[in-house]
Design an enzyme around this catalytic site. Structure first.
Site, mmCIF file in Angstrom:
data_model
loop_
_atom_site.group_PDB
_atom_site.id
_atom_site.type_symbol
_atom_site.label_atom_id
_atom_site.label_comp_id
_atom_site.label_asym_id
_atom_site.label_seq_id
_atom_site.Cartn_x
_atom_site.Cartn_y
_atom_site.Cartn_z
ATOM 1 N N ASP A 76 0.844 -1.204 0.000
ATOM 2 C CA ASP A 76 0.000 0.000 0.000
ATOM 3 C C ASP A 76 0.879 1.254 0.000
ATOM 4 O OD1 ASP A 76 0.872 0.246 2.582
ATOM 5 O OD2 ASP A 76 -1.103 0.639 3.442
ATOM 6 N N HIS A 276 22.684 5.716 -18.583
ATOM 7 C CA HIS A 276 21.807 5.962 -17.429
ATOM 8 C C HIS A 276 21.942 4.787 -16.458
ATOM 9 C CE1 HIS A 276 19.004 9.048 -19.632
ATOM 10 N NE2 HIS A 276 20.231 9.490 -19.455
ATOM 11 N N ASP A 293 26.981 11.387 -12.440
ATOM 12 C CA ASP A 293 26.013 12.307 -13.055
ATOM 13 C C ASP A 293 24.887 12.407 -12.038
ATOM 14 O OD1 ASP A 293 24.069 13.583 -14.561
ATOM 15 O OD2 ASP A 293 24.381 12.353 -16.364
ATOM 16 N N ASP A 304 21.895 19.506 -13.370
ATOM 17 C CA ASP A 304 22.332 18.298 -14.088
ATOM 18 C C ASP A 304 23.832 18.413 -14.313
ATOM 19 O OD1 ASP A 304 22.501 16.003 -15.572
ATOM 20 O OD2 ASP A 304 21.286 16.725 -17.256
ATOM 21 N N HIS A 383 25.357 9.744 -27.707
ATOM 22 C CA HIS A 383 24.208 10.518 -27.228
ATOM 23 C C HIS A 383 24.340 11.984 -27.611
ATOM 24 C CE1 HIS A 383 26.567 12.367 -23.953
ATOM 25 N NE2 HIS A 383 27.016 11.170 -23.639
ATOM 26 N N HIS A 387 20.627 19.596 -23.698
ATOM 27 C CA HIS A 387 19.160 19.645 -23.588
ATOM 28 C C HIS A 387 18.776 20.794 -22.678
ATOM 29 C CE1 HIS A 387 19.496 17.794 -19.549
ATOM 30 N NE2 HIS A 387 20.376 16.966 -20.078
ATOM 31 N N HIS A 394 15.239 17.131 -18.243
ATOM 32 C CA HIS A 394 15.135 17.245 -19.700
ATOM 33 C C HIS A 394 13.918 18.141 -19.900
ATOM 34 C CE1 HIS A 394 17.362 13.172 -20.398
ATOM 35 N NE2 HIS A 394 18.136 14.111 -19.905
ATOM 36 N N GLU A 423 27.238 18.382 -22.388
ATOM 37 C CA GLU A 423 27.673 17.145 -21.764
ATOM 38 C C GLU A 423 28.266 16.110 -22.711
ATOM 39 O OE1 GLU A 423 24.383 14.581 -20.553
ATOM 40 O OE2 GLU A 423 22.990 16.214 -20.987
ATOM 41 N N TYR A 427 33.060 6.978 -24.296
ATOM 42 C CA TYR A 427 32.751 5.744 -23.562
ATOM 43 C C TYR A 427 33.392 4.555 -24.280
ATOM 44 C CZ TYR A 427 29.283 9.152 -22.149
ATOM 45 O OH TYR A 427 28.667 10.304 -21.739
ATOM 46 N N ARG A 445 32.337 11.575 -18.878
ATOM 47 C CA ARG A 445 31.397 12.622 -19.312
ATOM 48 C C ARG A 445 31.647 13.827 -18.420
ATOM 49 N NH1 ARG A 445 27.184 9.875 -19.433
ATOM 50 N NH2 ARG A 445 26.040 10.249 -17.511
ATOM 51 N N GLU A 447 29.660 17.461 -17.587
ATOM 52 C CA GLU A 447 28.379 18.123 -17.866
ATOM 53 C C GLU A 447 28.202 19.327 -16.964
ATOM 54 O OE1 GLU A 447 24.919 15.624 -17.202
ATOM 55 O OE2 GLU A 447 23.685 16.986 -18.388
#
Ligand code: GLY
Ligand code: MN
Ligand code: MN
Length: 483
Positions: A76, A276, A293, A304, A383, A387, A394, A423, A427, A445, A447
């Site tokens: 619940d 991600h 990140d 971000d 990628h 953004h 995003h 960013e 990789y 990365r 960013e």
């Protein structure tokens, strides 16, 4: 496994003054923003701007906006409730079940809210109720179940309904049934009303940030910078990705973030190549890079930020070579975030630096120009690099027709007041074909959050170091702090 001395981890988590060289970067405890919200005026202005657009559609226009439905978790349980960003932008209301009705003819704002319920409120705290709804700026407020009637009468009366409902399917069907009654088919159809999707209208309103929104984003960024510093400072002693994530999450929470901007990504070594990466719970192998990140949210505004640093405080030769390419690419991308430049130009600029760098390091073969055109870099950078950011990480808004160059880039000219990330990354997961073993298991990365201004790009997260030597010093400083 080494243990964290409690007093010292407090120093890093709370950014307290310390005698280490890092003390200079945090001479005092960072500001906390618990419970900070934009004033009613902001939401009222947004409603007024939307009402003006609705009025221009013609008489009888009714705007209907719906809050985010509660999300079950398990048993619940419910997931933490976070308001829909469009609804929040128009109302500042944080409760579920709320519906905003804006009558464009009269210029009135009616807020439908859940009824006060002392028993439920014992569990979940006070609800707005009628008085709270008025305090939020509503001209009229109605509680359920009476609110059902208010809604159906308003829908009956309207000639045109502008619906802003991102997630509540049942509510959308209810509105659709009112606007286009079922069974009214063929020549019998007598659709006197029309339904307009209000979401793109609000999305567009959200693209250019108002100064108070930039201030809130800056606060989310500031809290998140402290989170990154805490994670870096602890890194010399952390043995699991979970500790890295916890250092950031604990810090941003301590500074007023009720929500994270998104699920923290803290990946060591090859895990940093999972864009991600969802688990952030694996051991950190000595010598690996940590890619984090992660950001907190202040007053519903996001940040971000990504940094990548060596777990032990020293980049290897290969890690450093790739890191410097990404840093250069990021700078090139940031320089394109200027009024008038198409959104896709930043992608192009960053990808060009990545491509050239990979050719120089021998990871891509052949002539630079041809290699770039062939797009081999896309295997290493799969990628988009920029953004919008705001109430959503995003954030809402169009990027214009897709740039033929890359599906994550658009042709829309940028404008002052837009907030965007930059960013780029490289990789090279373990086992990547055609790449020498010494390069494998490296994910990088970098960013930052950039405000487009008439004077050029302003990096809102510039206070968080990016240069390789600075990151090494922070991690090593963290180690020194704990001796
Ligand atoms: N953290 C999600 C992104 O960088 O877009
Ligand atoms: Mn991003
Ligand atoms: Mn990110």
């Amino acid at each position: 496994m080494r243990c964290l001395p409690a007093a010292l981890s407090l120093v890093s988590l709370l950014g307290l003054p310390s005698a280490s060289p890092l003390g200079a970067q945090t001479p005092q405890a960072p500001k906390a923003y618990h419970g900070l919200r934009l004033p009613n005026r902001f939401f009222a202005d947004n409603r007024a701007a939307l009402l003006a657009k609705a009025k221009a559609m013609g008489p009888g226009t009714l705007v209907v906006a719906k809050s985010m439905p509660a999300q079950p978790s398990s048993g619940d349980g419910e997931r933490p409730y976070r308001q829909d960003s469009d609804f929040y932008y128009l109302t500042g209301v944080e409760e579920e079940q709320a519906v905003a009705l804006l009558d464009a003819d009269k210029g009135t704002y009616t807020l439908l809210v859940q009824a006060r319920d002392p028993r439920r409120e014992t569990y979940t705290g006070a609800r707005l109720g009628l008085a709270g709804a008025k305090a939020k700026g509503a001209d009229e407020a109605v509680e359920y179940p009476a609110a059902e009637k208010t809604l159906s009468e308003a829908l009956q009366k309207a000639k045109r309904v502008v619906l802003i409902d991102n997630f509540d399917e049942a509510f959308r069907i209810k509105v659709l049934d009112a606007v286009y009654p079922r069974g009214a088919l063929g020549w019998k159809a007598d659709y006197e009303k029309s339904l307009v999707d209000g979401r793109p209208i609000v999305s567009e309103m959200r693209v250019i940030k108002q100064p108070v929104e930039v201030e809130m984003i800056q606060r989310a960024v500031d809290a998140s910078i402290e989170g990154h510093l805490a994670a870096m400072r602890g890194s010399a002693f952390f043995t699991n990705e979970g500790q890295v994530a916890a250092a950031l999450e604990g810090t941003v929470r301590a500074l007023g973030a009720r929500f994270l901007s998104y699920e923290t990504i803290a990946g060591a070594g090859s895990n940093g190549c999972v864009l991600h990466y969802p688990s952030s719970d694996q051991p950190i192998a000595p010598g690996s890079l940590i890619l984090m990140d992660a950001s907190g949210e202040i007053g519903f505004y996001t940040s971000d930020i990504t940094r990548t640093w060596p777990a032990g405080g020293t980049f290897t030769k290969e890690q450093r070579a790739l890191y410097d390419v990404v840093l250069k690419a990021q700078e090139a991308g940031i320089q394109e975030l200027r009024p008038g430049r198409p959104h896709g130009a930043s992608m192009r600029a960053a990808a060009r630096v990545i491509s050239d760098g990979l050719v120089e390091l021998g990871l891509i073969s052949g002539d630079k120009e041809e290699a770039f055109k062939r797009g081999d870099w896309n295997k290493f950078l799969p990628h988009g690099v920029s953004h919008y950011l705001g109430l959503d990480v995003h954030d809402a808004g169009s990027y214009g027709p897709v740039d033929t160059f890359h599906k994550h880039a658009g042709t829309r000219p940028l404008a002052a007041g837009m907030v965007l990330t930059m960013e780029p990354g490289i990789y090279i997961p373990k086992g990547m074909e055609g790449v020498e073993a010494r390069w494998q298991g490296i994910g990088i990365r970098i960013e930052d959050v950039i405000l487009v201004t008439g004077d050029g790009p302003r990096n809102l997260s510039a206070r968080l170091p990016r240069r390789a030597e600075d990151l090494e010093a922070i991690v090593r400083g963290g180690a020194k702090l704990r001796r």
